[in-house]
Design a protein around this motif. Structure first.
Motif, PDB file in Angstrom:
ATOM      1  N   GLU A 108      46.433  11.049  35.765  1.00 49.26           N
ATOM      2  CA  GLU A 108      44.924  10.872  36.636  1.00 49.26           C
ATOM      3  C   GLU A 108      44.173  12.061  36.657  1.00 49.26           C
ATOM      4  O   GLU A 108      44.594  12.841  36.314  1.00 49.26           O
ATOM      5  CB  GLU A 108      45.497  10.599  38.115  1.00 49.26           C
ATOM      6  N   ILE A 109      42.812  11.517  36.555  1.00 50.53           N
ATOM      7  CA  ILE A 109      41.770  12.621  36.573  1.00 50.53           C
ATOM      8  C   ILE A 109      41.272  12.694  37.972  1.00 50.53           C
ATOM      9  O   ILE A 109      40.912  11.464  38.363  1.00 50.53           O
ATOM     10  CB  ILE A 109      40.818  12.503  35.571  1.00 50.53           C
ATOM     11  N   TRP A 110      40.957  13.525  38.699  1.00 50.29           N
ATOM     12  CA  TRP A 110      40.675  13.796  39.791  1.00 50.29           C
ATOM     13  C   TRP A 110      39.407  14.884  40.071  1.00 50.29           C
ATOM     14  O   TRP A 110      39.387  15.797  39.433  1.00 50.29           O
ATOM     15  CB  TRP A 110      41.594  14.275  41.165  1.00 50.29           C
ATOM     16  N   GLU A 111      38.313  14.445  40.620  1.00 51.46           N
ATOM     17  CA  GLU A 111      37.007  15.205  40.822  1.00 51.46           C
ATOM     18  C   GLU A 111      37.021  15.470  42.312  1.00 51.46           C
ATOM     19  O   GLU A 111      36.956  14.651  43.350  1.00 51.46           O
ATOM     20  CB  GLU A 111      35.639  14.631  40.287  1.00 51.46           C
ATOM     21  N   LEU A 112      37.215  16.816  42.555  1.00 53.27           N
ATOM     22  CA  LEU A 112      37.046  17.314  43.999  1.00 53.27           C
ATOM     23  C   LEU A 112      35.825  17.913  44.424  1.00 53.27           C
ATOM     24  O   LEU A 112      35.167  18.874  43.378  1.00 53.27           O
ATOM     25  CB  LEU A 112      38.126  18.263  44.065  1.00 53.27           C
ATOM     26  N   GLU A 113      35.210  17.670  45.389  1.00 55.18           N
ATOM     27  CA  GLU A 113      34.095  18.393  46.100  1.00 55.18           C
ATOM     28  C   GLU A 113      34.381  19.382  46.889  1.00 55.18           C
ATOM     29  O   GLU A 113      34.791  19.056  48.089  1.00 55.18           O
ATOM     30  CB  GLU A 113      33.126  17.364  46.300  1.00 55.18           C
ATOM     31  N   TYR A 114      33.945  20.604  46.841  1.00 53.50           N
ATOM     32  CA  TYR A 114      33.900  21.648  47.846  1.00 53.50           C
ATOM     33  C   TYR A 114      32.457  22.253  48.198  1.00 53.50           C
ATOM     34  O   TYR A 114      31.774  22.784  47.208  1.00 53.50           O
ATOM     35  CB  TYR A 114      34.840  22.839  47.342  1.00 53.50           C
ATOM     36  N   LEU A 115      31.801  21.826  49.205  1.00 55.59           N
ATOM     37  CA  LEU A 115      30.614  22.231  49.524  1.00 55.59           C
ATOM     38  C   LEU A 115      29.759  22.001  48.578  1.00 55.59           C
ATOM     39  O   LEU A 115      29.215  21.005  48.203  1.00 55.59           O
ATOM     40  CB  LEU A 115      30.693  23.606  50.127  1.00 55.59           C
ATOM     41  N   MET A 116      29.351  23.274  47.552  1.00 54.40           N
ATOM     42  CA  MET A 116      28.141  22.988  46.692  1.00 54.40           C
ATOM     43  C   MET A 116      28.750  23.011  45.211  1.00 54.40           C
ATOM     44  O   MET A 116      28.097  22.989  44.392  1.00 54.40           O
ATOM     45  CB  MET A 116      27.369  24.449  46.876  1.00 54.40           C
ATOM     46  N   SER A 117      30.233  22.722  45.338  1.00 58.07           N
ATOM     47  CA  SER A 117      30.587  22.941  43.748  1.00 58.07           C
ATOM     48  C   SER A 117      31.495  21.648  43.652  1.00 58.07           C
ATOM     49  O   SER A 117      32.215  21.110  44.821  1.00 58.07           O
ATOM     50  CB  SER A 117      31.430  24.070  43.511  1.00 58.07           C
ATOM     51  N   LYS A 118      31.815  21.248  42.380  1.00 59.65           N
ATOM     52  CA  LYS A 118      32.770  20.250  41.916  1.00 59.65           C
ATOM     53  C   LYS A 118      33.988  21.210  41.138  1.00 59.65           C
ATOM     54  O   LYS A 118      33.759  21.617  40.144  1.00 59.65           O
ATOM     55  CB  LYS A 118      32.210  18.971  41.274  1.00 59.65           C
ATOM     56  N   ARG A 119      35.104  20.378  41.234  1.00 61.36           N
ATOM     57  CA  ARG A 119      36.255  20.748  40.448  1.00 61.36           C
ATOM     58  C   ARG A 119      36.917  19.450  39.913  1.00 61.36           C
ATOM     59  O   ARG A 119      37.239  18.754  40.623  1.00 61.36           O
ATOM     60  CB  ARG A 119      37.369  21.907  41.222  1.00 61.36           C
ATOM     61  N   VAL A 120      37.065  19.780  38.711  1.00 60.83           N
ATOM     62  CA  VAL A 120      38.234  18.481  37.916  1.00 60.83           C
ATOM     63  C   VAL A 120      39.550  19.022  37.779  1.00 60.83           C
ATOM     64  O   VAL A 120      39.680  20.135  37.441  1.00 60.83           O
ATOM     65  CB  VAL A 120      37.427  18.030  36.707  1.00 60.83           C
ATOM     66  N   VAL A 121      40.551  18.164  38.524  1.00 63.72           N
ATOM     67  CA  VAL A 121      42.009  18.519  38.188  1.00 63.72           C
ATOM     68  C   VAL A 121      42.502  17.325  37.460  1.00 63.72           C
ATOM     69  O   VAL A 121      42.168  16.287  37.823  1.00 63.72           O
ATOM     70  CB  VAL A 121      42.543  19.044  39.481  1.00 63.72           C
ATOM     71  N   PHE A 122      43.554  17.473  36.764  1.00 63.72           N
ATOM     72  CA  PHE A 122      44.491  16.626  35.999  1.00 63.72           C
ATOM     73  C   PHE A 122      45.738  16.583  36.811  1.00 63.72           C
ATOM     74  O   PHE A 122      46.281  17.417  37.115  1.00 63.72           O
ATOM     75  CB  PHE A 122      44.609  17.082  34.649  1.00 63.72           C
ATOM     76  N   LYS A 123      46.259  15.199  37.093  1.00 64.38           N
ATOM     77  CA  LYS A 123      47.609  15.107  37.659  1.00 64.38           C
ATOM     78  C   LYS A 123      48.474  14.771  36.245  1.00 64.38           C
ATOM     79  O   LYS A 123      48.005  13.721  35.530  1.00 64.38           O
ATOM     80  CB  LYS A 123      47.549  13.828  38.677  1.00 64.38           C
ATOM     81  N   CYS A 124      49.368  15.318  35.934  1.00 60.83           N
ATOM     82  CA  CYS A 124      50.235  15.233  34.935  1.00 60.83           C
ATOM     83  C   CYS A 124      51.800  14.936  35.111  1.00 60.83           C
ATOM     84  O   CYS A 124      51.987  15.347  36.273  1.00 60.83           O
ATOM     85  CB  CYS A 124      50.002  16.499  33.879  1.00 60.83           C
ATOM     86  N   ASP A 125      52.331  14.173  34.277  1.00 63.77           N
ATOM     87  CA  ASP A 125      53.727  14.369  34.399  1.00 63.77           C
ATOM     88  C   ASP A 125      54.198  15.210  33.319  1.00 63.77           C
ATOM     89  O   ASP A 125      54.077  15.293  32.063  1.00 63.77           O
ATOM     90  CB  ASP A 125      54.023  12.750  33.844  1.00 63.77           C
ATOM     91  N   TRP A 126      54.735  16.533  33.736  1.00 63.94           N
ATOM     92  CA  TRP A 126      55.211  17.463  32.958  1.00 63.94           C
ATOM     93  C   TRP A 126      56.467  17.354  32.601  1.00 63.94           C
ATOM     94  O   TRP A 126      57.327  16.982  33.104  1.00 63.94           O
ATOM     95  CB  TRP A 126      55.109  18.857  33.836  1.00 63.94           C
ATOM     96  N   VAL A 127      56.755  17.670  31.132  1.00 66.64           N
ATOM     97  CA  VAL A 127      58.107  17.858  30.601  1.00 66.64           C
ATOM     98  C   VAL A 127      58.913  18.861  31.449  1.00 66.64           C
ATOM     99  O   VAL A 127      58.364  19.892  31.464  1.00 66.64           O
ATOM    100  CB  VAL A 127      57.885  18.174  29.040  1.00 66.64           C
ATOM    101  N   ASP A 128      60.117  18.619  31.661  1.00 62.16           N
ATOM    102  CA  ASP A 128      60.896  19.774  32.072  1.00 62.16           C
ATOM    103  C   ASP A 128      61.176  20.719  31.019  1.00 62.16           C
ATOM    104  O   ASP A 128      61.448  20.355  29.920  1.00 62.16           O
ATOM    105  CB  ASP A 128      62.434  19.158  32.628  1.00 62.16           C
ATOM    106  N   SER A 129      61.140  21.982  31.531  1.00 62.82           N
ATOM    107  CA  SER A 129      61.154  23.021  30.675  1.00 62.82           C
ATOM    108  C   SER A 129      62.380  23.054  29.773  1.00 62.82           C
ATOM    109  O   SER A 129      62.391  23.873  28.617  1.00 62.82           O
ATOM    110  CB  SER A 129      60.856  24.620  31.363  1.00 62.82           C
ATOM    111  N   ARG A 130      63.180  22.475  30.203  1.00 62.97           N
ATOM    112  CA  ARG A 130      64.733  22.755  29.541  1.00 62.97           C
ATOM    113  C   ARG A 130      64.698  21.586  28.313  1.00 62.97           C
ATOM    114  O   ARG A 130      65.579  21.765  27.552  1.00 62.97           O
ATOM    115  CB  ARG A 130      66.034  22.417  30.477  1.00 62.97           C
ATOM    116  N   TRP A 131      63.640  20.769  28.333  1.00 65.17           N
ATOM    117  CA  TRP A 131      63.712  19.888  27.176  1.00 65.17           C
ATOM    118  C   TRP A 131      62.486  20.170  26.274  1.00 65.17           C
ATOM    119  O   TRP A 131      62.095  19.544  25.359  1.00 65.17           O
ATOM    120  CB  TRP A 131      63.464  18.620  27.626  1.00 65.17           C
ATOM    121  N   VAL A 132      62.014  21.640  26.043  1.00 69.24           N
ATOM    122  CA  VAL A 132      61.042  21.910  25.032  1.00 69.24           C
ATOM    123  C   VAL A 132      61.946  22.850  24.418  1.00 69.24           C
ATOM    124  O   VAL A 132      62.295  23.830  24.700  1.00 69.24           O
ATOM    125  CB  VAL A 132      59.928  22.583  26.058  1.00 69.24           C
TER     126      VAL A 132
END
Length: 139
Positions: free
Chosen positions: A9-33
Motif C-alpha cells: 500500500e501507499i499512504w500519504e500522511l499530512e502533518y500540519l504544513m507538510s505531507k509524507r508518503v510512506v510505503f507499506k511493504c511485505d518484507w522478506v525475512d532476512s534469513r531468506w536473503v
C-alpha cells in the motif's frame, strides 16, 4: 543491511504544513536473503518477516524488480532499476540518462595467465596457420 520486499500500500500522511508518503511493504525475512556464488541476491518472497515494522518512507526506498530463479522457482533474483538522472549536455539542452547498477555484487575473474606473451587470447589451435604476405594485399 538492506531489506527486500513487495509494495502493498501507499499512504500519504499530512502533518500540519507538510505531507509524507510512506510505503507499506511485505518484507522478506532476512534469513531468506542470500548472495550466490556469482554475487546475485536471491530472496524467497513467500517468507515474510518484520511484520511489526512494515512501513518505510518513500524517500528511503529504492526500486527493484524480481526475476524468477530458473533453478528454484520458489526463489527470485533481485534486479535493480536504473536511476534516472537529468544531465545538462552543452548547448543542446538536457538529456535524460539512466544509470544502471550491475545485477551482481561481484564478477568472476577470467581464467587467463597474462604472463604468457607468446599466446594471445585470440589464438586458435584448431586449424593450421595461414601466413599473410603484406606486400600482396591490395589497397
Amino acid at each position: 543491511m538492506e531489506y527486500y520486499g513487495v509494495l502493498v500500500e501507499i499512504w500519504e500522511l499530512e502533518y500540519l504544513m507538510s505531507k509524507r508518503v510512506v510505503f507499506k511493504c511485505d518484507w522478506v525475512d532476512s534469513r531468506w536473503v542470500k548472495i550466490d556464488d556469482l554475487g546475485f541476491i536471491i530472496v524467497d518472497l513467500s517468507r515474510v518477516g518484520h511484520k511489526s515494522d512494515c512501513f518505510i518512507l518513500a524517500s528511503h526506498a529504492k526500486q527493484v524488480f524480481y526475476v524468477k530463479d530458473q533453478v528454484d522457482p520458489k526463489k527470485s533474483i533481485v534486479c535493480s532499476v536504473g536511476q534516472r538522472v537529468n544531465k545538462s549536455v552543452g548547448y543542446d539542452g538536457n538529456v535524460d540518462m539512466v544509470i544502471h547498477e550491475p545485477l551482481s555484487k561481484e564478477y568472476p575473474s577470467p581464467n587467463m595467465d597474462i604472463d604468457q606473451d607468446d599466446v594471445g587470447i585470440y589464438d586458435r589451435f584448431d586449424c593450421d596457420d595461414v601466413p599473410i604476405d603484406n606486400d600482396s594485399v591490395e589497397e
